[in-house]
Design an enzyme around this catalytic site. Structure first.
Site, mmCIF file in Angstrom:
data_model
loop_
_atom_site.group_PDB
_atom_site.id
_atom_site.type_symbol
_atom_site.label_atom_id
_atom_site.label_comp_id
_atom_site.label_asym_id
_atom_site.label_seq_id
_atom_site.Cartn_x
_atom_site.Cartn_y
_atom_site.Cartn_z
ATOM 1 N N LYS A 52 -1.032 11.475 2.561
ATOM 2 C CA LYS A 52 -2.074 10.634 1.962
ATOM 3 C C LYS A 52 -3.446 11.266 2.171
ATOM 4 O O LYS A 52 -4.284 11.290 1.254
ATOM 5 C CB LYS A 52 -2.015 9.218 2.555
ATOM 6 N N GLN A 96 -0.439 1.946 8.062
ATOM 7 C CA GLN A 96 0.895 2.485 7.786
ATOM 8 C C GLN A 96 1.963 1.597 8.428
ATOM 9 O O GLN A 96 1.856 1.214 9.595
ATOM 10 C CB GLN A 96 0.990 3.927 8.315
ATOM 11 N N ASP A 119 -2.928 -0.995 -0.630
ATOM 12 C CA ASP A 119 -1.469 -1.080 -0.768
ATOM 13 C C ASP A 119 -1.035 -2.211 -1.698
ATOM 14 O O ASP A 119 0.109 -2.226 -2.156
ATOM 15 C CB ASP A 119 -0.829 -1.357 0.600
HETATM 16 N N1 GUN Z 1 5.532 2.445 4.769
HETATM 17 C C1 GUN Z 1 6.416 2.800 3.803
HETATM 18 N N2 GUN Z 1 5.833 2.707 2.589
HETATM 19 C C2 GUN Z 1 4.575 2.292 2.793
HETATM 20 C C3 GUN Z 1 3.487 2.010 1.932
HETATM 21 O O1 GUN Z 1 3.567 2.113 0.706
HETATM 22 N N3 GUN Z 1 2.343 1.613 2.529
HETATM 23 C C4 GUN Z 1 2.230 1.461 3.870
HETATM 24 N N4 GUN Z 1 1.066 1.049 4.358
HETATM 25 N N5 GUN Z 1 3.218 1.711 4.700
HETATM 26 C C5 GUN Z 1 4.382 2.113 4.161
#
Ligand code: GUN
Length: 287
Positions: A52, A96, A119
């Site tokens: 990211k 996350q 998200d």
């Molecule tokens: N863990 C697995 N996929 C995601 C996601 O799309 N966003 C976040 N914040 N954590 C995750």
């Protein structure tokens, strides 16, 4: 059969966003700013967070990753989120997942300001999605729909089957497929005769997290197969999806690969969401 390259599509989307960001930064005097929070050091999560940050750099989004120890308390994490909520220089906050035991994920998600929820996990954004109101769309489902649209795949009137009912993928992609006028069936761990249901799908979206679960005999000739799984192949230790690619590729009309399919589009859509939140934030600040 055509392999849909999420990687190439994501590169194009990021390039477009990078060009847009140059213009916005001139207009508003600063770039978008994304803060990513990682608690603990789960290797999968570390790798996602690194991806990211790299994408944000490519797009010209200011970004920082705050790494907190596994021992962080819920209150410490909530205090950090609250501080970022009121920091006008922060446009997007991403915590996350999964979080270590002892931290209530729901509590953390609902504490993130909905306007900074890149998200699209905040209950207000989820409710808005289900009522077709303006909202931040969750990145993976958004990326999945974008992949199919970019390939010119017609969804209206098609039978779509989603495997998995998670908040992150299964549920929101179901809603987005319905919004594209597909007829959607959701399968899950308690579904009887899952192979038969899958074999009726024009569009199959496995998001269950079981390595190579989907085999050729579960897939209709000419189906579109969008593999959301990210697993370790127990035999080779390599990254693999929920689809047995070599087997299913013989039947599908379009198929995505893991890695290089949905994953890169998820990250590109996260960048798009960050830019959207930034533009919203700039407007709210009267700029
Ligand atoms: N863990 C697995 N996929 C995601 C996601 O799309 N966003 C976040 N914040 N954590 C995750």
């Amino acid at each position: 059969m055509e392999v849909i390259s999420g990687k190439e599509m994501a590169a194009a989307l990021k390039q477009q966003l990078a060009a847009d960001v140059v213009g916005y930064a001139e207009k508003y005097g600063r770039k978008p700013n994304l803060v990513v929070i990682l608690v603990g050091d789960d290797p999968g999560s570390v790798s996602y967070v690194t991806g990211k940050a790299k994408a944000a750099d490519e797009v010209g989004i200011d970004n920082s990753t705050i790494r907190l120890s596994e021992q962080t308390t819920e209150e410490e994490l909530l205090d950090l989120v609250r501080a970022l909520n009121v920091d006008t220089s922060v446009d997007g906050i991403l915590v996350q997942l999964p979080l270590p035991n002892g931290i209530n994920e729901e509590k953390v998600i609902e504490t993130i300001a909905k306007e900074k929820d890149v998200d699209g996990f905040h209950p207000m954004n989820v409710a808005a999605l289900w009522q077709k109101r303006p909202c931040v769309l969750p990145c993976t489902p958004k990326g999945i729909i974008r992949l199919m649209k970019n390939m010119g795949i017609e969804m209206a009137g098609k039978r779509a089957v989603v495997i998995g009912r998670s908040n992150i993928v299964g549920l929101p992609v179901t809603k987005l497929l319905m919004d594209e006028n597909a007829t959607v069936t959701v399968c899950h761990s308690r579904t009887k005769d899952i192979a038969k249901i899958c074999s009726e799908a024009d569009i199959l979206v496995p998001a269950l997290g079981r390595p190579k679960f989907v085999k050729a005999e579960m897939v209709k000739e000419g189906a579109v197969v969008i593999d959301v799984g990210v697993n370790r192949d127990p035999e080779t230790g390599k990254l693999c999806g929920d689809v047995d690619f070599d087997d299913v590729a013989t039947k599908a009309s379009y198929i995505t690969k893991v890695p290089g399919g949905v994953g890169p589009m998820t990250i590109a859509c996260l960048m798009e969401n960050t830019v959207e939140c930034y533009l919203h934030n700039m407007k709210a600040q009267g700029k």
